[in-house]
Scaffold this motif. Structure first.
Motif, PDB file in Angstrom:
ATOM      1  N   THR A 242       0.830   7.657 -14.925  1.00  0.00           N
ATOM      2  CA  THR A 242       0.263   6.437 -14.366  1.00  0.00           C
ATOM      3  C   THR A 242      -1.241   6.423 -14.609  1.00  0.00           C
ATOM      4  O   THR A 242      -1.946   7.364 -14.245  1.00  0.00           O
ATOM      5  CB  THR A 242       0.566   6.352 -12.856  1.00  0.00           C
ATOM      6  N   TRP A 244      -4.969   4.353 -14.383  1.00  0.00           N
ATOM      7  CA  TRP A 244      -5.649   3.441 -13.477  1.00  0.00           C
ATOM      8  C   TRP A 244      -7.021   3.070 -14.044  1.00  0.00           C
ATOM      9  O   TRP A 244      -7.729   3.924 -14.584  1.00  0.00           O
ATOM     10  CB  TRP A 244      -5.849   4.086 -12.107  1.00  0.00           C
ATOM     11  N   ASP A 293       8.453   3.772  -9.142  1.00  0.00           N
ATOM     12  CA  ASP A 293       7.836   2.440  -9.157  1.00  0.00           C
ATOM     13  C   ASP A 293       7.343   2.046  -7.764  1.00  0.00           C
ATOM     14  O   ASP A 293       6.214   1.548  -7.599  1.00  0.00           O
ATOM     15  CB  ASP A 293       8.836   1.386  -9.644  1.00  0.00           C
ATOM     16  N   GLN A 294       8.187   2.255  -6.765  1.00  0.00           N
ATOM     17  CA  GLN A 294       7.831   1.900  -5.394  1.00  0.00           C
ATOM     18  C   GLN A 294       6.662   2.743  -4.895  1.00  0.00           C
ATOM     19  O   GLN A 294       5.737   2.228  -4.244  1.00  0.00           O
ATOM     20  CB  GLN A 294       9.042   2.085  -4.468  1.00  0.00           C
ATOM     21  N   VAL A 296       4.268   4.089  -6.660  1.00  0.00           N
ATOM     22  CA  VAL A 296       3.020   3.672  -7.311  1.00  0.00           C
ATOM     23  C   VAL A 296       2.518   2.352  -6.718  1.00  0.00           C
ATOM     24  O   VAL A 296       1.317   2.156  -6.552  1.00  0.00           O
ATOM     25  CB  VAL A 296       3.205   3.578  -8.840  1.00  0.00           C
ATOM     26  N   ARG A 297       3.425   1.454  -6.374  1.00  0.00           N
ATOM     27  CA  ARG A 297       3.001   0.203  -5.717  1.00  0.00           C
ATOM     28  C   ARG A 297       2.296   0.506  -4.392  1.00  0.00           C
ATOM     29  O   ARG A 297       1.270  -0.101  -4.077  1.00  0.00           O
ATOM     30  CB  ARG A 297       4.216  -0.702  -5.478  1.00  0.00           C
ATOM     31  N   GLU A 298       2.835   1.457  -3.651  1.00  0.00           N
ATOM     32  CA  GLU A 298       2.215   1.839  -2.384  1.00  0.00           C
ATOM     33  C   GLU A 298       0.877   2.536  -2.611  1.00  0.00           C
ATOM     34  O   GLU A 298      -0.083   2.316  -1.862  1.00  0.00           O
ATOM     35  CB  GLU A 298       3.169   2.739  -1.597  1.00  0.00           C
ATOM     36  N   SER A 300      -1.127   1.970  -5.113  1.00  0.00           N
ATOM     37  CA  SER A 300      -2.049   0.914  -5.517  1.00  0.00           C
ATOM     38  C   SER A 300      -2.668   0.231  -4.304  1.00  0.00           C
ATOM     39  O   SER A 300      -3.884  -0.023  -4.263  1.00  0.00           O
ATOM     40  CB  SER A 300      -1.312  -0.112  -6.388  1.00  0.00           C
ATOM     41  N   GLN A 301      -1.849  -0.035  -3.303  1.00  0.00           N
ATOM     42  CA  GLN A 301      -2.359  -0.662  -2.082  1.00  0.00           C
ATOM     43  C   GLN A 301      -3.283   0.289  -1.329  1.00  0.00           C
ATOM     44  O   GLN A 301      -4.329  -0.114  -0.813  1.00  0.00           O
ATOM     45  CB  GLN A 301      -1.193  -1.076  -1.190  1.00  0.00           C
ATOM     46  N   ASN A 306      -5.582  -2.393  -8.467  1.00  0.00           N
ATOM     47  CA  ASN A 306      -4.432  -3.168  -8.919  1.00  0.00           C
ATOM     48  C   ASN A 306      -4.204  -3.109 -10.422  1.00  0.00           C
ATOM     49  O   ASN A 306      -3.128  -3.481 -10.904  1.00  0.00           O
ATOM     50  CB  ASN A 306      -4.592  -4.635  -8.496  1.00  0.00           C
ATOM     51  N   TYR A 308      -3.307  -1.111 -13.218  1.00  0.00           N
ATOM     52  CA  TYR A 308      -2.710   0.178 -13.562  1.00  0.00           C
ATOM     53  C   TYR A 308      -1.480  -0.049 -14.439  1.00  0.00           C
ATOM     54  O   TYR A 308      -0.951  -1.160 -14.516  1.00  0.00           O
ATOM     55  CB  TYR A 308      -2.319   0.970 -12.306  1.00  0.00           C
TER      56      TYR A 308
END
Length: 339
Positions: A242, A244, A293-294, A296-298, A300-301, A306, A308
């Motif tokens: 991942t 960023w 995926d989930q 990495v979304r968390e 990001s928050q 955002n 990435y």
């Protein structure tokens, strides 16, 4: 880890943390698991045969040994397998993966301190040979974490990360040091006194060798003497690099925050250029793509970034520890320079 007993899971955890640098390391390991030395050796051999343990050996710090390293990405438009095969022929390529990006072939490469070509010229030569004209060389600016320990149950598990603000002191290796590193990087022998095998090959006393290896660990030349697993066989089937795009003034904050997650095994700040603007790299291992995926979304928050991408490995072309101070480096350059 699917299909493993609790004792096997604990053994893998201990092996990834590192074995003791002592005369009977497997005896000590057995005592922690209430197993005999013979039982521990048998269990490790079983896990090797089942392709769960890849290797048990020192993890030497490439930079401390004087090697120049980088992560490189090629845009391959033709036959990616044939390009990967050529790249894999270089003895300094330790990892090589196809990933889901226009830069679709990613590999790590290292060249020795006395390389006649140097890193940039080596990569340029590989690009020329493979007709890969579009590529990026991404060097490490700062290391936040490196250490593959696949012993977590939840992607959100955290650990304390020691912030290393100081660069390694210049380390001068003698020819004897190089011989020791060259011999001990082999997979550890499955015998009661494994270091005696190394010592005999080096023509030195086992106790003196152990003192040397301990000093390498204290100086940061060796990170640890530990096991590397086949991560897919260990249950971690999703591998997402991942990347960023982080503002310069937040890079350390974000880097160390990402590194605190045990599921993130590598975290670096790397160079950028006009072709590649993502500066923070975090390697995440998970049991499934959806779970990753989930997560990495968390992330990001949490970190407030955002921009990435998750670059999944779709094919592994090479994963092999570099053999430091090997004559193969110089043989490869001899052939390359004659072309």
């Amino acid at each position: 880890m699917i299909g493993l007993s609790e004792k096997e899971k604990l053994l893998l955890k201990l092996l990834q943390e590192g074995i003791n640098l002592e005369i009977r390391p497997f005896k000590t390991l057995g005592e922690k698991l209430d197993l005999s030395e013979k039982e521990i050796l048998s269990l490790i051999q079983k896990l090797k045969e089942e392709k769960i343990i890849r290797q048990i050996s020192p993890i030497y710090d490439t930079k401390s040994l004087g090697y120049d390293t980088a992560l490189v990405a090629f845009k391959v438009k033709g036959n990616i397998e044939s390009v990967a095969e050529i790249i894999n022929s270089h003895p300094g390529v330790s990892h090589n993966y196809e990933r889901n990006n226009s830069f679709n072939l990613w590999f790590t490469i290292a060249v020795p301190p006395d390389s006649r070509l140097g890193l940039e010229r080596t990569v340029s030569l590989l690009a020329k040979i493979t007709n890969s004209n579009d590529f990026v060389i991404l060097k490490t600016v700062k290391l936040y974490k490196i250490g593959v320990k696949l012993d977590f149950n939840n992607l959100k598990e955290k650990e304390v990360i020691r912030k290393n603000e100081d660069e390694q002191n210049n380390i001068v290796l003698t020819e004897d040091d190089k011989k020791i590193i060259k011999i001990t990087q082999d997979d550890i022998p499955m015998v009661e006194e494994p270091f005696r095998i190394y010592a005999d090959k080096l023509g030195m006393e086992q106790e003196d060798l152990l003192k040397k290896l301990t000093s390498y660990k204290e100086k940061g030349i060796m990170r640890r003497f530990s096991a590397i697993l086949y991560h897919r066989k260990a249950g971690f089937k999703a591998n997402g690099m991942t990347v960023w795009k982080v503002p310069e003034d937040r890079s350390d904050e974000v880097g160390y925050k990402l590194a605190s997650y045990r599921s993130i095994t590598h975290c670096y700040k790397r160079t950028t250029n006009e072709k590649w603007q993502y500066n923070i790299f975090s390697m995440i291992h998970s049991k499934s793509k959806d779970e990753l995926d989930q997560f990495v979304r968390e992330l990001s928050q949490e970190i407030g970034i955002n921009d990435y991408m998750i670059l999944y490995s779709t094919k592994e072309f090479k994963k092999k520890r570099i053999r430091y101070f090997s004559d193969e480096f110089y043989k490869w350059e001899d052939i390359a320079l004659r072309k």
